[in-house]
Write a protein that holds these residues in place. Sequence first.
Motif, PDB file in Angstrom:
ATOM      1  N   TYR A  10       0.681  -1.166   0.226  1.00 13.63           N
ATOM      2  CA  TYR A  10       0.432  -0.172   0.461  1.00 13.63           C
ATOM      3  C   TYR A  10       0.701   1.442   0.379  1.00 13.63           C
ATOM      4  CZ  TYR A  10      -3.498  -2.943   1.984  1.00 13.63           C
ATOM      5  OH  TYR A  10      -4.204  -4.095   2.191  1.00 13.63           O
ATOM      6  N   VAL A  11       1.784   1.247   0.793  1.00  9.39           N
ATOM      7  CA  VAL A  11       3.323   2.361   0.704  1.00  9.39           C
ATOM      8  C   VAL A  11       3.206   2.684  -0.312  1.00  9.39           C
ATOM      9  CG1 VAL A  11       4.776   3.461   2.090  1.00  9.39           C
ATOM     10  CG2 VAL A  11       3.417   1.363   3.384  1.00  9.39           C
ATOM     11  N   VAL A  12       3.741   2.018  -1.593  1.00  9.29           N
ATOM     12  CA  VAL A  12       4.415   2.331  -2.668  1.00  9.29           C
ATOM     13  C   VAL A  12       3.683   1.904  -4.031  1.00  9.29           C
ATOM     14  CG1 VAL A  12       6.523   1.924  -1.489  1.00  9.29           C
ATOM     15  CG2 VAL A  12       5.922   0.437  -3.249  1.00  9.29           C
ATOM     16  N   MET A  13       2.090   2.212  -3.431  1.00  9.82           N
ATOM     17  CA  MET A  13       1.886   1.765  -5.027  1.00  9.82           C
ATOM     18  C   MET A  13       1.552   2.579  -5.304  1.00  9.82           C
ATOM     19  SD  MET A  13      -1.263  -0.236  -4.145  1.00  9.82           S
ATOM     20  CE  MET A  13      -1.929  -2.261  -3.284  1.00  9.82           C
ATOM     21  N   ASN A  14       1.565   3.830  -5.557  1.00 12.12           N
ATOM     22  CA  ASN A  14       1.470   5.155  -6.275  1.00 12.12           C
ATOM     23  C   ASN A  14       2.593   5.659  -6.921  1.00 12.12           C
ATOM     24  OD1 ASN A  14       1.257   8.230  -6.804  1.00 12.12           O
ATOM     25  ND2 ASN A  14      -0.890   7.904  -7.043  1.00 12.12           N
ATOM     26  N   ASN A  15       3.777   6.118  -5.813  1.00 12.92           N
ATOM     27  CA  ASN A  15       4.992   5.868  -6.764  1.00 12.92           C
ATOM     28  C   ASN A  15       5.798   4.491  -8.072  1.00 12.92           C
ATOM     29  OD1 ASN A  15       5.395   6.161  -3.778  1.00 12.92           O
ATOM     30  ND2 ASN A  15       7.576   7.019  -3.544  1.00 12.92           N
ATOM     31  N   ALA A  69       3.627   2.996  -9.473  1.00 14.59           N
ATOM     32  CA  ALA A  69       2.802   2.735 -10.972  1.00 14.59           C
ATOM     33  C   ALA A  69       3.660   4.235 -11.531  1.00 14.59           C
ATOM     34  CB  ALA A  69       1.192   3.369 -10.537  1.00 14.59           C
ATOM     35  N   MET A 108      -2.445  -2.731 -10.912  1.00 13.30           N
ATOM     36  CA  MET A 108      -2.103  -2.899  -9.529  1.00 13.30           C
ATOM     37  C   MET A 108      -3.427  -3.990  -9.918  1.00 13.30           C
ATOM     38  SD  MET A 108       0.142  -0.344  -9.772  1.00 13.30           S
ATOM     39  CE  MET A 108       1.473  -0.460  -8.976  1.00 13.30           C
ATOM     40  N   HIS A 166      -5.107  -7.596  -7.047  1.00 18.91           N
ATOM     41  CA  HIS A 166      -4.442  -8.694  -6.374  1.00 18.91           C
ATOM     42  C   HIS A 166      -6.001  -9.320  -5.583  1.00 18.91           C
ATOM     43  CE1 HIS A 166      -6.574  -5.291  -4.155  1.00 18.91           C
ATOM     44  NE2 HIS A 166      -6.809  -6.343  -3.150  1.00 18.91           N
ATOM     45  N   THR A 171       3.302  -5.232   3.065  1.00 24.52           N
ATOM     46  CA  THR A 171       2.170  -4.922   3.970  1.00 24.52           C
ATOM     47  C   THR A 171       1.076  -6.171   3.783  1.00 24.52           C
ATOM     48  OG1 THR A 171       0.768  -3.771   2.230  1.00 24.52           O
ATOM     49  CG2 THR A 171       2.062  -2.772   4.279  1.00 24.52           C
ATOM     50  N   LEU A 172       2.019  -7.435   3.393  1.00 20.10           N
ATOM     51  CA  LEU A 172       1.417  -8.315   3.557  1.00 20.10           C
ATOM     52  C   LEU A 172      -0.009  -9.049   4.260  1.00 20.10           C
ATOM     53  CD1 LEU A 172       4.190 -11.546   4.348  1.00 20.10           C
ATOM     54  CD2 LEU A 172       3.896  -9.256   5.617  1.00 20.10           C
ATOM     55  N   GLU A 173      -0.317  -9.143   3.920  1.00 14.24           N
ATOM     56  CA  GLU A 173      -1.423 -10.029   4.824  1.00 14.24           C
ATOM     57  C   GLU A 173      -2.025 -11.651   4.044  1.00 14.24           C
ATOM     58  OE1 GLU A 173      -4.760  -7.122   4.698  1.00 14.24           O
ATOM     59  OE2 GLU A 173      -5.795  -8.402   3.698  1.00 14.24           O
ATOM     60  N   TRP A 216      -3.977 -12.111   0.531  1.00 23.86           N
ATOM     61  CA  TRP A 216      -2.408 -11.332  -0.350  1.00 23.86           C
ATOM     62  C   TRP A 216      -1.723 -12.268  -0.982  1.00 23.86           C
ATOM     63  CZ3 TRP A 216      -1.865  -6.390  -2.174  1.00 23.86           C
ATOM     64  CH2 TRP A 216      -3.477  -5.073  -2.006  1.00 23.86           C
ATOM     65  N   THR A 219      10.796   6.831   1.465  1.00 24.44           N
ATOM     66  CA  THR A 219      10.421   5.894   1.063  1.00 24.44           C
ATOM     67  C   THR A 219       9.709   4.489  -0.446  1.00 24.44           C
ATOM     68  OG1 THR A 219       8.598   4.191   2.636  1.00 24.44           O
ATOM     69  CG2 THR A 219       7.131   5.950   1.362  1.00 24.44           C
TER      70      THR A 219
END
Lengths: 264, 264, 264
Positions: C27-32, C34, C46, C48, C69-71, C74, C194
């Motif tokens: 989640y933290v880096v999806m925007n960067n 892309a 993206m 999942h 940010t695994l779970e 995912w 980040t």
Amino acid sequence: MIQIDHLIQDIELIRSQSPLIHNITNYVVMNNTANALLAIGASPVMAHSIDEVADMAGIASALVINIGTLEKAWVEAIIVAGKTASANHIPVIFDPVGAGATPYRTAVCRQIIADCKPSVIRGNASEIMALGDTGLQTKGVDSTSSSDAAIETAKAVALQTRAVVVISGQTDYITDGQQTEKVRNDDPFMARVTGMGCTATAITGAFAAINPDRLEAATHAMAVMGIAGKIATGKSRGTGSLQVNFLDELCNLDANTIRTHIKQ
Amino acid sequence: MIQIDHLIQDIELIRSQSPLIHNITNYVVMNNTANALLAIGASPVMAHSIDEVADMAGIASALVINIGTLEKAWVEAIIVAGKTASANHIPVIFDPVGAGATPYRTAVCRQIIADCKPSVIRGNASEIMALGDTGLQTKGVDSTSSSDAAIETAKAVALQTRAVVVISGQTDYITDGQQTEKVRNDDPFMARVTGMGCTATAITGAFAAINPDRLEAATHAMAVMGIAGKIATGKSRGTGSLQVNFLDELCNLDANTIRTHIKQ
Amino acid sequence: MIQIDHLIQDIELIRSQSPLIHNITNYVVMNNTANALLAIGASPVMAHSIDEVADMAGIASALVINIGTLEKAWVEAIIVAGKTASANHIPVIFDPVGAGATPYRTAVCRQIIADCKPSVIRGNASEIMALGDTGLQTKGVDSTSSSDAAIETAKAVALQTRAVVVISGQTDYITDGQQTEKVRNDDPFMARVTGMGCTATAITGAFAAINPDRLEAATHAMAVMGIAGKIATGKSRGTGSLQVNFLDELCNLDANTIRTHIKQ
């Protein structure tokens, strides 16, 4: 009253120790808050899986909980992480985003406060007022009340929860119920950047990680937000450049800048 | 044909009323769209939990649904929120991100349209064509068709769904099936910033919140995207500075700027 | 040793073919990530959901897996997507974010490597060392080891997994276990943004999508990160402007710039 030398020392401690800050926060602000924590000198980690939150909270120097985009599985993980942190005397910083906007949010806030025993609770005036009065209806995540109106509720919540309570706004109030600090942030422009409040909460985690005096740690975090925000606002044409300049200012914050901006 | 005075009036209404826009959107763009909504003057909230979406949609002035990173639990919440909004005459704006890329996405789009009765559907040419033809295979989330090729499909989808349909591209088309508006955006550079389409959808929510004429509201949103995008592109070296300048331009958009850029 | 003409050719191929890169990332880096993929010329998606990852991976030119940010849900989807990609000879690029920080993370990394058969594994020194030694405890997601200390482990992991292994740091090492390439990045400033490592992994996906020589593709990706990062750092006051300038440099990267910055 901020003791400038204490604030400078805290920033130096964050930069030299690079404390690990475990964040369970919302999707909207994860990137901003990670970058703000890195800019001030801390080491952020975002992890929310029930399969690892206890392990991650256990190695962290502070746990930041933010319910901006809450859902059931995340709340379960928050409770596990928060209990682990508080059992290990790791400070828990709680941001009750949107408290009062829906009954679910308000109920989750009360559960988190009861189970995770936060050291610091930081919200806007509407959110803090919702914590003190379950009947209050707020509008989304932006405050519809002034900080001044919320200060008595903040004191009551602080005494009841034993947390330091921070109300962010044009004036920030930081209170443990008995002693109350003020930080002035004259520019309302910051409120038009999403997640600035969440960033304040995360930065509070960085200060609480290295300063056991929670009232002072929270006050230092608000002061840093105010100084970086004010300088950045002065250099910005709008909320796009404000975000960029804010991170740059956090990176470059030094003793001279702090002395210039805090007059006592 | 845009009536400039109506557009200026709508922007003033957004800024004075600060309508609450409830977004159930994708992880990639949450931050951008929240900031774009704040920059134009609206109040965004992101909430997707089945435990609160009906409450949140019920207090919002518009609901924005975007399936960019869809999954089962989110779709369930979208349906609940969308039904609540449409039952309460709150406009629902739908962005069918990646329609046609996988069978799952296309099926979810049809379900959302059937159950949530969107007021406006906004997508790129490939996505709109996929809504009209279940057999079409698109490539990911970037359009492989021109807006011109999709206009007949857009009209058919509009008539069938009773939604205003917007095709974004170098020329934007906004149609209710009978009347069709055009907005020219000459610069393809904007397509290289992720989430600009999603931002257009969110901004449409802000206009639909204060203007009951949905064709006009959607046209105004596209016009604002075009003007801010064009000015920002002219000031930018690449897609990094473009994002920053775009938000700054949204913040600073005023009557003069609008009059200068829309010639009639 | 980078062959400059090969690197320039690869960038031209990415820009002309615009390969679809399927990302299952954090989640933290999806925007960067892309935006970085769009800036270099690729087309990111993206997705999942277990209901579509096989379809999406099947039409992609590369699959990028990142467990930041695994779970549980995912990880299940990652395994399905990874198996689909490797069965279809679509390169899988794996970023073992935070390997070693919790037992869960390390276990998931091993499962992904076994089941998805990545073509390239990219991490920081701590993460690569954790892949070679299950007993190692790392601190969050930031490296506490130097690249030099991790190189022997990287070679062993490469031979064992048949993946090209990349260690990012002030010097990047890229190895298939027998041949090892080096890319120097003199500026530690990039580590304070980040997701720069995650961006390097995503960019590796773009190069692997158009260049079947995986050692060369990964080396080209690291070279591009280094060049854009170095130029951007020189223009930046802090980590806010660094991010903006980095994307701008990726957009503007051309043969001349590359020849100027790679001296052989």
